[in-house]
Design a protein around this motif. Structure first.
Motif, PDB file in Angstrom:
ATOM      1  N   LYS A  43       1.121  -0.897  -0.424  1.00 37.01           N
ATOM      2  CA  LYS A  43       0.146  -0.218  -0.156  1.00 37.01           C
ATOM      3  C   LYS A  43       0.997   1.192   0.138  1.00 37.01           C
ATOM      4  N   LEU A  44       1.952   1.346   0.551  1.00 35.96           N
ATOM      5  CA  LEU A  44       2.488   2.279   0.607  1.00 35.96           C
ATOM      6  C   LEU A  44       3.541   2.794  -0.282  1.00 35.96           C
ATOM      7  N   ALA A  45       3.968   1.306  -1.437  1.00 38.29           N
ATOM      8  CA  ALA A  45       4.448   1.859  -2.634  1.00 38.29           C
ATOM      9  C   ALA A  45       3.447   2.521  -3.824  1.00 38.29           C
ATOM     10  N   ASP A  46       2.264   1.621  -3.437  1.00 40.90           N
ATOM     11  CA  ASP A  46       1.436   2.112  -4.188  1.00 40.90           C
ATOM     12  C   ASP A  46       1.275   3.956  -4.490  1.00 40.90           C
ATOM     13  N   ALA A  47       0.676   4.418  -3.398  1.00 40.97           N
ATOM     14  CA  ALA A  47       0.631   5.917  -2.728  1.00 40.97           C
ATOM     15  C   ALA A  47       2.406   6.205  -3.070  1.00 40.97           C
ATOM     16  N   MET A  48       3.378   5.693  -2.853  1.00 39.87           N
ATOM     17  CA  MET A  48       4.326   6.417  -3.642  1.00 39.87           C
ATOM     18  C   MET A  48       4.547   6.601  -5.010  1.00 39.87           C
ATOM     19  N   VAL A  49       3.839   5.678  -5.723  1.00 45.53           N
ATOM     20  CA  VAL A  49       4.261   5.708  -7.308  1.00 45.53           C
ATOM     21  C   VAL A  49       3.558   6.780  -7.335  1.00 45.53           C
ATOM     22  N   THR A  50       1.846   6.762  -6.852  1.00 45.07           N
ATOM     23  CA  THR A  50       0.302   7.929  -7.178  1.00 45.07           C
ATOM     24  C   THR A  50       1.162   9.365  -6.720  1.00 45.07           C
ATOM     25  N   GLY A  51       1.787   9.396  -5.707  1.00 40.45           N
ATOM     26  CA  GLY A  51       1.988   9.995  -5.110  1.00 40.45           C
ATOM     27  C   GLY A  51       3.353  10.963  -6.143  1.00 40.45           C
ATOM     28  N   ALA A  52       3.649  10.381  -7.147  1.00 39.58           N
ATOM     29  CA  ALA A  52       4.673  11.174  -7.663  1.00 39.58           C
ATOM     30  C   ALA A  52       3.617  12.029  -9.093  1.00 39.58           C
ATOM     31  N   LYS A  53       3.044  11.201  -9.233  1.00 42.59           N
ATOM     32  CA  LYS A  53       1.367  11.817 -10.191  1.00 42.59           C
ATOM     33  C   LYS A  53       1.121  13.242  -9.814  1.00 42.59           C
ATOM     34  N   GLU A  54       1.328  13.314  -8.030  1.00 32.70           N
ATOM     35  CA  GLU A  54       0.362  14.707  -7.007  1.00 32.70           C
ATOM     36  C   GLU A  54       1.475  15.390  -7.151  1.00 32.70           C
ATOM     37  N   GLY A  56       4.208  15.644  -8.496  1.00 35.06           N
ATOM     38  CA  GLY A  56       5.574  15.821 -10.082  1.00 35.06           C
ATOM     39  C   GLY A  56       7.184  16.202 -10.323  1.00 35.06           C
ATOM     40  N   PHE A  57       7.284  14.597  -8.981  1.00 34.97           N
ATOM     41  CA  PHE A  57       8.830  14.331  -8.801  1.00 34.97           C
ATOM     42  C   PHE A  57       8.711  13.128  -8.646  1.00 34.97           C
ATOM     43  N   ASP A  58       9.445  12.889  -9.891  1.00 33.88           N
ATOM     44  CA  ASP A  58       9.342  11.067 -10.370  1.00 33.88           C
ATOM     45  C   ASP A  58      10.172  10.575  -9.188  1.00 33.88           C
ATOM     46  N   PHE A  59      11.251  11.396  -8.455  1.00 29.30           N
ATOM     47  CA  PHE A  59      11.437  10.246  -7.721  1.00 29.30           C
ATOM     48  C   PHE A  59      10.695   9.282  -6.335  1.00 29.30           C
ATOM     49  N   PHE A  60       8.972  10.409  -6.467  1.00 25.20           N
ATOM     50  CA  PHE A  60       8.580   9.676  -5.541  1.00 25.20           C
ATOM     51  C   PHE A  60       8.260   7.995  -6.206  1.00 25.20           C
ATOM     52  N   ARG A  61       7.626   7.912  -7.721  1.00 22.63           N
ATOM     53  CA  ARG A  61       8.140   6.798  -8.181  1.00 22.63           C
ATOM     54  C   ARG A  61       8.989   5.223  -7.925  1.00 22.63           C
ATOM     55  N   ILE A  62      10.030   6.649  -8.212  1.00 26.20           N
ATOM     56  CA  ILE A  62      11.512   5.183  -8.164  1.00 26.20           C
ATOM     57  C   ILE A  62      11.065   4.837  -6.901  1.00 26.20           C
ATOM     58  N   ASN A  63      11.368   5.668  -5.735  1.00 25.40           N
ATOM     59  CA  ASN A  63      11.111   5.186  -4.210  1.00 25.40           C
ATOM     60  C   ASN A  63      10.004   4.298  -3.891  1.00 25.40           C
ATOM     61  N   GLY A  64       9.245   4.791  -4.380  1.00 25.15           N
ATOM     62  CA  GLY A  64       8.186   3.340  -4.531  1.00 25.15           C
ATOM     63  C   GLY A  64       8.086   2.348  -4.851  1.00 25.15           C
ATOM     64  N   GLU A  65       8.420   2.454  -6.217  1.00 28.22           N
ATOM     65  CA  GLU A  65       9.314   0.542  -6.541  1.00 28.22           C
ATOM     66  C   GLU A  65      10.084   0.108  -5.835  1.00 28.22           C
ATOM     67  N   GLN A  66      11.305   1.028  -5.805  1.00 29.08           N
ATOM     68  CA  GLN A  66      12.138   0.003  -4.690  1.00 29.08           C
ATOM     69  C   GLN A  66      11.468  -0.079  -3.160  1.00 29.08           C
ATOM     70  N   VAL A  67      10.240   0.466  -2.892  1.00 26.74           N
ATOM     71  CA  VAL A  67       9.743   0.172  -1.350  1.00 26.74           C
ATOM     72  C   VAL A  67       8.988  -1.381  -2.021  1.00 26.74           C
ATOM     73  N   ARG A  68       8.783  -1.007  -2.828  1.00 27.36           N
ATOM     74  CA  ARG A  68       7.334  -2.716  -3.642  1.00 27.36           C
ATOM     75  C   ARG A  68       8.635  -3.401  -3.295  1.00 27.36           C
ATOM     76  N   VAL A  69      10.012  -3.950  -3.772  1.00 21.09           N
ATOM     77  CA  VAL A  69      10.796  -4.853  -3.962  1.00 21.09           C
ATOM     78  C   VAL A  69      11.338  -5.095  -2.084  1.00 21.09           C
ATOM     79  N   SER A  70      11.582  -4.563  -1.903  1.00 23.45           N
ATOM     80  CA  SER A  70      12.574  -4.252  -0.240  1.00 23.45           C
ATOM     81  C   SER A  70      11.682  -5.322   0.292  1.00 23.45           C
ATOM     82  N   ASP A  71      11.925  -6.185   1.313  1.00 20.66           N
ATOM     83  CA  ASP A  71      12.147  -7.186   2.471  1.00 20.66           C
ATOM     84  C   ASP A  71      11.268  -6.141   3.582  1.00 20.66           C
ATOM     85  N   ALA A  72      11.384  -5.000   3.974  1.00 20.90           N
ATOM     86  CA  ALA A  72      10.275  -4.389   4.733  1.00 20.90           C
ATOM     87  C   ALA A  72      10.710  -3.240   5.035  1.00 20.90           C
TER      88      ALA A  72
END
Length: 186
Positions: A43-54, A56-72
């Motif tokens: 859920k956090l990862a999804d919201a971070m990716v959405t945050g990139a759109k809100e 305008g900072f693409d690093f929210f998306r990049i960070n969100g994708e990194q959170v998505r594949v993290s162990d914790a």
């Protein structure tokens, strides 16, 4: 789950311990800590990716994708708008009472981190985060301190009462997933 992912979750607990026992200004602990895994982390990862759109900072998306594949993901925040009565002026106000009035006025509620915040509380947060990532390093767990993860986590209702937070995604893999990533679109 792999044995490495299980170990990462154990280290997340040790990191939480390090953050909790880190020194705090005048001995008052206003730090809050949570560990996210599984669906909550997704859920956090999804919201971070959405945050990139809100934002305008693409690093929210990049960070969100990194959170998505993290162990914790370890979240550490602070109740930065609580005052200590020191009247140091570090928050930009002449007294803690003036800062408290400014908090109630809420003129910048739309900011990523609405202020003002007590400079001592923010220092407490920095020390707690530093203690946590030191613990990750001791145990060879790859990590990255992300304001994006903390800011979005607060919007999702994590770390109730906190005004500033960081997220620290954690991963055990053959290559550090948090660095050597092109960040040219920010």
């Amino acid at each position: 789950m792999t044995v490495e992912a299980d170990a990462v979750i154990s280290v997340a607990g040790l990191m939480a311990l390090a953050a909790r026992t880190a020194p705090k200004a005048v001995g008052i602990d206003s730090v809050k800590i949570e560990v996210l895994t599984g669906k909550e982390q997704e859920k956090l990862a999804d919201a971070m990716v959405t945050g990139a759109k809100e934002t305008g900072f693409d690093f929210f998306r990049i960070n969100g994708e990194q959170v998505r594949v993290s162990d914790a993901t370890l979240l550490i925040g602070v109740e930065g708008q609580k005052t200590l009565g020191i009247n140091c002026g570090g928050c930009g106000h002449a007294s803690c009472a003036e800062m408290a009035k400014a908090v109630v006025a809420g003129k910048n509620k739309g900011a990523l981190y609405p202020g003002p915040n007590c400079v001592f509380k923010i220092s407490d947060l920095g020390i707690a985060v530093g203690s946590a990532v030191k613990t990750a390093a001791i145990h060879n767990v790859d990590n990255r301190i992300m304001f994006t993860a903390g800011e979005v986590a607060m919007k999702l209702g994590h770390l109730k009462g906190c005004s500033v937070a960081y997220g620290i995604p954690l991963k055990a893999s053959g290559k550090n997933i948090y660095f050597d990533v092109p960040m040219h679109e920010h």
